[in-house]
Design a protein around this motif. Structure first.
Motif, PDB file in Angstrom:
ATOM      1  N   THR A  69      39.630  35.278  65.438  1.00  0.00           N
ATOM      2  CA  THR A  69      40.710  34.389  65.186  1.00  0.00           C
ATOM      3  C   THR A  69      41.187  34.704  63.841  1.00  0.00           C
ATOM      4  O   THR A  69      40.432  35.384  62.932  1.00  0.00           O
ATOM      5  N   ARG A  70      42.407  34.436  63.465  1.00  0.00           N
ATOM      6  CA  ARG A  70      43.101  34.673  62.213  1.00  0.00           C
ATOM      7  C   ARG A  70      42.279  34.037  61.006  1.00  0.00           C
ATOM      8  O   ARG A  70      42.166  34.649  60.070  1.00  0.00           O
ATOM      9  N   SER A  71      41.868  32.655  61.597  1.00  0.00           N
ATOM     10  CA  SER A  71      41.230  31.973  60.400  1.00  0.00           C
ATOM     11  C   SER A  71      39.835  32.605  60.020  1.00  0.00           C
ATOM     12  O   SER A  71      39.487  32.680  58.914  1.00  0.00           O
ATOM     13  N   ARG A  72      39.154  33.214  61.288  1.00  0.00           N
ATOM     14  CA  ARG A  72      37.767  33.708  60.838  1.00  0.00           C
ATOM     15  C   ARG A  72      38.202  34.970  60.015  1.00  0.00           C
ATOM     16  O   ARG A  72      37.350  35.247  59.026  1.00  0.00           O
ATOM     17  N   THR A  74      40.504  35.537  57.902  1.00  0.00           N
ATOM     18  CA  THR A  74      40.984  35.180  56.693  1.00  0.00           C
ATOM     19  C   THR A  74      39.795  35.001  55.579  1.00  0.00           C
ATOM     20  O   THR A  74      39.650  35.218  54.703  1.00  0.00           O
ATOM     21  N   TYR A  75      38.889  34.050  56.185  1.00  0.00           N
ATOM     22  CA  TYR A  75      37.552  33.733  55.498  1.00  0.00           C
ATOM     23  C   TYR A  75      36.775  34.919  55.181  1.00  0.00           C
ATOM     24  O   TYR A  75      36.327  35.081  54.166  1.00  0.00           O
TER      25      TYR A  75
END
Length: 171
Positions: A69-72, A74-75
């Motif tokens: 995912t993009r959030s993963r 990003t982190y």
């Protein structure tokens, strides 16, 4: 609808696949934590960036390539950025997007870590297979990947994401 239960042979194959994939990922994570202080995912981010033109990729393309995912992503990139291995830049053509760029420090870590990683991959996987089995492994994995991506198999292996780079640069 009637459930198509796995046959005994399919069940054994499935369980062998799950066990092997989990053990391999654990082995790669352990080796990379020991040698570089990072999990396999972070190493994969560095490796993907190192192979891209200008050592940079749009964040959305990088997330798609890694199947996360993009959030993963990003982190993970924030952590790599904190360590000075990656930096983020605005996408020049799309102000809403951003680009991950491999720094010289990130390239140095990758170059230092790659030999041990490759040796672990070789010892854990390829040294256990015959050349014929290596070809079969590629064929099987390609067929599975194509099916999961909704590809009818008409495209060749060179059209698969791990065989090509993004054609949407931001510069």
């Amino acid at each position: 609808m009637t459930t198509r239960w796995l046959t005994a042979e399919e069940q054994r194959a499935w369980r062998a696949y799950v066990a092997a994939s989990l053990l391999l990922e654990d082995t790669l994570d352990r080796q990379l934590q020991q040698e570089a202080g990072m999990p396999h995912l972070y190493y994969s981010i560095l490796a993907n960036l190192s192979e891209a033109p200008g050592r940079s990729l749009r964040m959305t393309d990088l997330a798609e390539s890694l199947k996360i995912t993009r959030s993963r992503l990003t982190y993970a990139v924030a952590r790599l950025e904190k360590d000075g291995l990656v930096r983020r830049e605005e996408c020049r053509r799309d102000k809403r997007g951003s680009v991950a760029v491999l720094t010289d420090g990130g390239m140095s870590v990758l170059e230092r870590t790659a030999p041990g990683h490759v040796e672990t991959v070789r010892a854990s996987l390829f040294d256990r297979l015959t050349p014929e089995q290596v070809g079969q492994l590629e064929e099987i994995c390609t067929r599975i990947a194509q099916g999961l991506q909704g590809d009818d198999g008409a495209s060749g292996p060179e059209d698969l994401p791990w065989r090509r780079r993004s054609s949407r640069p931001c510069s």
